[in-house]
Design an enzyme around this catalytic site. Structure first.
Site, mmCIF file in Angstrom:
data_model
loop_
_atom_site.group_PDB
_atom_site.id
_atom_site.type_symbol
_atom_site.label_atom_id
_atom_site.label_comp_id
_atom_site.label_asym_id
_atom_site.label_seq_id
_atom_site.Cartn_x
_atom_site.Cartn_y
_atom_site.Cartn_z
ATOM 1 N N LEU A 162 -1.679 -48.663 41.632
ATOM 2 C CA LEU A 162 -0.729 -47.578 41.932
ATOM 3 C C LEU A 162 -1.473 -46.333 42.411
ATOM 4 C CD1 LEU A 162 1.931 -47.998 39.077
ATOM 5 C CD2 LEU A 162 2.011 -48.860 41.428
ATOM 6 N N HIS A 184 -11.354 -43.883 68.223
ATOM 7 C CA HIS A 184 -10.029 -44.524 68.348
ATOM 8 C C HIS A 184 -10.068 -45.834 69.153
ATOM 9 C CE1 HIS A 184 -5.485 -43.435 68.933
ATOM 10 N NE2 HIS A 184 -5.667 -44.620 68.376
ATOM 11 N N TYR A 197 -12.779 -48.036 57.770
ATOM 12 C CA TYR A 197 -11.780 -48.990 57.279
ATOM 13 C C TYR A 197 -12.091 -50.390 57.793
ATOM 14 C CZ TYR A 197 -7.497 -51.770 57.383
ATOM 15 O OH TYR A 197 -6.598 -52.808 57.272
ATOM 16 N N VAL A 199 1.283 -37.344 68.548
ATOM 17 C CA VAL A 199 0.685 -38.507 69.223
ATOM 18 C C VAL A 199 -0.780 -38.199 69.502
ATOM 19 C CG1 VAL A 199 0.727 -39.881 71.347
ATOM 20 C CG2 VAL A 199 2.876 -39.228 70.229
ATOM 21 N N LYS A 228 -13.259 -53.857 55.760
ATOM 22 C CA LYS A 228 -12.501 -55.119 55.785
ATOM 23 C C LYS A 228 -13.387 -56.249 56.318
ATOM 24 C CE LYS A 228 -8.663 -55.698 54.936
ATOM 25 N NZ LYS A 228 -8.020 -56.044 53.640
ATOM 26 N N THR A 233 -7.542 -58.129 58.715
ATOM 27 C CA THR A 233 -6.906 -57.418 59.835
ATOM 28 C C THR A 233 -7.597 -57.732 61.161
ATOM 29 O OG1 THR A 233 -6.717 -55.191 60.778
ATOM 30 C CG2 THR A 233 -8.357 -55.464 59.086
ATOM 31 N N ASP A 234 -6.837 -57.604 62.257
ATOM 32 C CA ASP A 234 -7.432 -57.796 63.584
ATOM 33 C C ASP A 234 -8.443 -56.691 63.903
ATOM 34 O OD1 ASP A 234 -5.675 -55.669 63.979
ATOM 35 O OD2 ASP A 234 -4.592 -56.582 65.648
ATOM 36 N N GLU A 235 -8.417 -55.602 63.105
ATOM 37 C CA GLU A 235 -9.333 -54.485 63.395
ATOM 38 C C GLU A 235 -10.795 -54.872 63.199
ATOM 39 O OE1 GLU A 235 -8.039 -50.581 62.213
ATOM 40 O OE2 GLU A 235 -5.959 -51.238 62.105
HETATM 41 P P1 NAD Z 1 -0.793 -50.196 51.604
HETATM 42 O O1 NAD Z 1 -1.762 -49.070 51.713
HETATM 43 O O2 NAD Z 1 0.648 -49.948 51.921
HETATM 44 O O3 NAD Z 1 -0.836 -50.775 50.117
HETATM 45 C C1 NAD Z 1 -2.037 -50.984 49.427
HETATM 46 C C2 NAD Z 1 -1.699 -51.299 47.976
HETATM 47 O O4 NAD Z 1 -2.935 -51.602 47.303
HETATM 48 C C3 NAD Z 1 -1.048 -50.115 47.230
HETATM 49 O O5 NAD Z 1 0.000 -50.595 46.420
HETATM 50 C C4 NAD Z 1 -2.187 -49.578 46.362
HETATM 51 O O6 NAD Z 1 -1.735 -48.988 45.147
HETATM 52 C C5 NAD Z 1 -2.988 -50.858 46.096
HETATM 53 N N1 NAD Z 1 -4.398 -50.567 45.800
HETATM 54 C C6 NAD Z 1 -5.246 -49.768 46.500
HETATM 55 N N2 NAD Z 1 -6.461 -49.741 45.891
HETATM 56 C C7 NAD Z 1 -6.370 -50.549 44.804
HETATM 57 C C8 NAD Z 1 -7.289 -50.943 43.805
HETATM 58 N N3 NAD Z 1 -8.545 -50.482 43.786
HETATM 59 N N4 NAD Z 1 -6.862 -51.795 42.849
HETATM 60 C C9 NAD Z 1 -5.587 -52.255 42.844
HETATM 61 N N5 NAD Z 1 -4.669 -51.908 43.761
HETATM 62 C C10 NAD Z 1 -5.066 -51.070 44.729
HETATM 63 O O7 NAD Z 1 -1.399 -51.353 52.497
HETATM 64 P P2 NAD Z 1 -0.647 -52.465 53.388
HETATM 65 O O8 NAD Z 1 -0.339 -51.879 54.712
HETATM 66 O O9 NAD Z 1 0.426 -53.092 52.584
HETATM 67 O O10 NAD Z 1 -1.837 -53.501 53.602
HETATM 68 C C11 NAD Z 1 -2.046 -54.570 52.696
HETATM 69 C C12 NAD Z 1 -3.218 -55.397 53.168
HETATM 70 O O11 NAD Z 1 -2.960 -55.897 54.481
HETATM 71 C C13 NAD Z 1 -4.521 -54.604 53.269
HETATM 72 O O12 NAD Z 1 -5.569 -55.444 52.815
HETATM 73 C C14 NAD Z 1 -4.660 -54.309 54.758
HETATM 74 O O13 NAD Z 1 -6.023 -54.192 55.112
HETATM 75 C C15 NAD Z 1 -4.019 -55.548 55.359
HETATM 76 N N6 NAD Z 1 -3.420 -55.384 56.685
HETATM 77 C C16 NAD Z 1 -2.504 -54.401 56.921
HETATM 78 C C17 NAD Z 1 -1.889 -54.301 58.170
HETATM 79 C C18 NAD Z 1 -0.840 -53.247 58.462
HETATM 80 O O14 NAD Z 1 -0.388 -53.138 59.597
HETATM 81 N N7 NAD Z 1 -0.391 -52.479 57.466
HETATM 82 C C19 NAD Z 1 -2.226 -55.206 59.190
HETATM 83 C C20 NAD Z 1 -3.176 -56.217 58.909
HETATM 84 C C21 NAD Z 1 -3.752 -56.291 57.649
HETATM 85 P P1 TYD Z 2 -1.729 -46.565 62.469
HETATM 86 O O1 TYD Z 2 -0.294 -46.776 62.108
HETATM 87 O O2 TYD Z 2 -2.531 -45.601 61.659
HETATM 88 O O3 TYD Z 2 -2.401 -48.008 62.499
HETATM 89 P P2 TYD Z 2 -3.876 -48.457 63.049
HETATM 90 O O4 TYD Z 2 -4.697 -47.273 63.296
HETATM 91 O O5 TYD Z 2 -4.387 -49.254 61.886
HETATM 92 O O6 TYD Z 2 -3.604 -49.273 64.261
HETATM 93 O O7 TYD Z 2 -1.792 -46.072 63.971
HETATM 94 C C1 TYD Z 2 -1.255 -46.860 65.023
HETATM 95 C C2 TYD Z 2 -1.579 -46.157 66.322
HETATM 96 O O8 TYD Z 2 -0.862 -44.919 66.371
HETATM 97 C C3 TYD Z 2 -3.044 -45.785 66.462
HETATM 98 O O9 TYD Z 2 -3.420 -45.966 67.829
HETATM 99 C C4 TYD Z 2 -3.106 -44.321 66.087
HETATM 100 C C5 TYD Z 2 -1.755 -43.811 66.533
HETATM 101 N N1 TYD Z 2 -1.197 -42.679 65.733
HETATM 102 C C6 TYD Z 2 -0.748 -41.527 66.371
HETATM 103 O O10 TYD Z 2 -0.798 -41.406 67.618
HETATM 104 N N2 TYD Z 2 -0.227 -40.510 65.611
HETATM 105 C C7 TYD Z 2 -0.161 -40.582 64.251
HETATM 106 O O11 TYD Z 2 0.292 -39.595 63.606
HETATM 107 C C8 TYD Z 2 -0.608 -41.780 63.611
HETATM 108 C C9 TYD Z 2 -0.540 -41.919 62.110
HETATM 109 C C10 TYD Z 2 -1.116 -42.809 64.393
#
Ligand code: NAD
Ligand code: TYD
Length: 343
Positions: free
Chosen positions: A35, A279, A153, A209, A157, A125-127
């Site tokens: 949390l 970026h 980040y 943006v 990962k 992640t694809d990142e």
């Molecule tokens: P999020 O930030 O919304 O949620 C992360 C959760 O992990 C939160 O509930 C947080 O409390 C918990 N957490 C953080 N540190 C912790 C710790 N030390 N111990 C226990 N719990 C902890 O993230 P999300 O967007 O739901 O992403 C989930 C996973 O998917 C991540 O591993 C992320 O790298 C991966 N991912 C996300 C996306 C995306 O678009 N959001 C895309 C590809 C992969």
């Molecule tokens: P984000 O949702 O942070 O995902 P990621 O960086 O993991 O792809 O951002 C998506 C795209 O949007 C990224 O190119 C950064 C851009 N962005 C903005 O232009 N303005 C914003 O305020 C945020 C949060 C992201």
């Protein structure tokens, strides 16, 4: 079976919990989450009413606490979602990313080894593949694309992925990895592009943006990602990496304009601000392996998924307004308060 997942109070983990409780009511789901600012227990209010669901507030870096839960719950499978997930925060404070994303992953895998867990899945992640140039639209990330990271980040990962591979080979950990593109949908924390723009537009606030907004992301509705993870967990091959993505590439600026149109808000809210450091220009996944081997395909078209997402934010104002009125406000002020406006 008992599935133990971490990070279930966050965006994708919570969606996965609801997906599993709906589609596999016979399974027990155990969630472990620290949390942090990104975790929200109100998100799990419905799940907490289900007798097949249990929640533990635990940090995945806390080895004794994690072992205690494994001892008690004896999970058959583990899915590791828990992570620090926001690129902008990783540029401000990298250390917590290394702790949770790398060392936390190690603790979870050690627990699996110790308790003989039959399956470990790492949500990546694809990142980790870095980025692609805008002028080479024929290029996509495959599972063979070299790891080449840009942000703390993505580096954290990628490090975790390498560690999963090492545990698989050295200790025979029965692990899989999925590398997914950008998700969107309900419970998405309003610091990420789509929910931030929806929340700001609804409050008639500027829509920040980065740079020129030309960066491209490959957007996937979160439920499609959950279905992919579920398939990999139950039918995927141990030792394999699966790319997950929707062939839905969009420029940031086009998404923001679309959100304005759908909400009936003026594009004059759009403000171009200083670019993110390092970026990434373009992410694009080739999902042919998971399609070929597991029959997975995205089911939600972007237009439908975005409508559903906007509807959700309109009908769940309490959820995101509570977040915006709390500690997150300090973060927003720090990140955007002094950010240079470019026009
Ligand atoms: P999020 O930030 O919304 O949620 C992360 C959760 O992990 C939160 O509930 C947080 O409390 C918990 N957490 C953080 N540190 C912790 C710790 N030390 N111990 C226990 N719990 C902890 O993230 P999300 O967007 O739901 O992403 C989930 C996973 O998917 C991540 O591993 C992320 O790298 C991966 N991912 C996300 C996306 C995306 O678009 N959001 C895309 C590809 C992969
Ligand atoms: P984000 O949702 O942070 O995902 P990621 O960086 O993991 O792809 O951002 C998506 C795209 O949007 C990224 O190119 C950064 C851009 N962005 C903005 O232009 N303005 C914003 O305020 C945020 C949060 C992201």
């Amino acid at each position: 079976m008992t599935i133990l997942l971490t990070g279930g109070a966050g965006f994708i983990g919570a969606n996965f919990i609801y997906f599993e409780l709906k589609n596999h009511p016979e399974d027990r789901i155990v969630c472990l989450d620290a949390l942090t600012y990104a975790g929200n227990l109100t998100t799990l209010a419905e799940a907490l009413k289900n007798p097949n669901f249990a929640f533990y507030k635990v940090n995945i870096c806390d080895r004794p606490a994690v072992y205690e839960i494994f001892e008690k719950e004896q999970p058959d499978a583990v899915v590791n979602f828990a992570a620090e997930s926001h690129v902008d925060r990783s540029i401000e404070t990298p250390e917590i990313f290394l702790q949770t994303n790398i060392l936390g992953t190690q603790v979870m895998m050690d627990a699996c080894r110790r308790y003989g867990t039959k399956r470990y899945h790492q949500v990546s992640t694809d990142e980790v593949y870095g980025d692609l140039p805008l002028d080479r639209p024929e290029l996509f990330f495959t599972e063979e694309t070299p790891i080449h990271t840009s942000s703390p980040y993505s580096a954290s990962k990628a490090s975790a992925d390498l560690l999963v591979g090492a545990y698989c080979r050295t200790f025979g950990l029965p692990a899989t990895i999925s590398r997914c593109s950008n998700n969107y949908g309900p419970y998405h924390f309003p610091e990420k592009l789509i929910p931030l723009m929806i929340a700001n537009a609804l409050n008639d606030k500027p829509l920040p943006v980065y740079g020129k907004g030309e960066n491209v992301r490959d957007w996937l509705y979160v439920e499609d990602h959950c279905r992919a993870i579920d398939l990999i967990l139950r039918k995927g091959t141990v030792g394999e990496v699966y790319n997950v993505g929707g062939h839905n590439e969009m420029r940031n600026i086009d998404i923001v304009k679309l959100i304005c149109r759908k909400l009936g808000k003026p594009e004059s809210l759009i403000t171009f601000v200083a670019d993110r450091k390092g970026h990434d220009m373009r992410y694009a996944i080739d999902p042919s392996k998971i399609h070929r081997e597991l029959g997975w395909l995205p089911e939600t078209k972007f237009a439908d998924g975005l409508d559903r997402t906007i509807d959700w934010y309109l009908t769940h104002r309490d959820w995101w307004e509570t977040i915006l009125s709390g500690e997150y406000r300090n973060y927003y002020e720090k990140m955007y308060g002094n950010r240079e406006t470019l026009g």
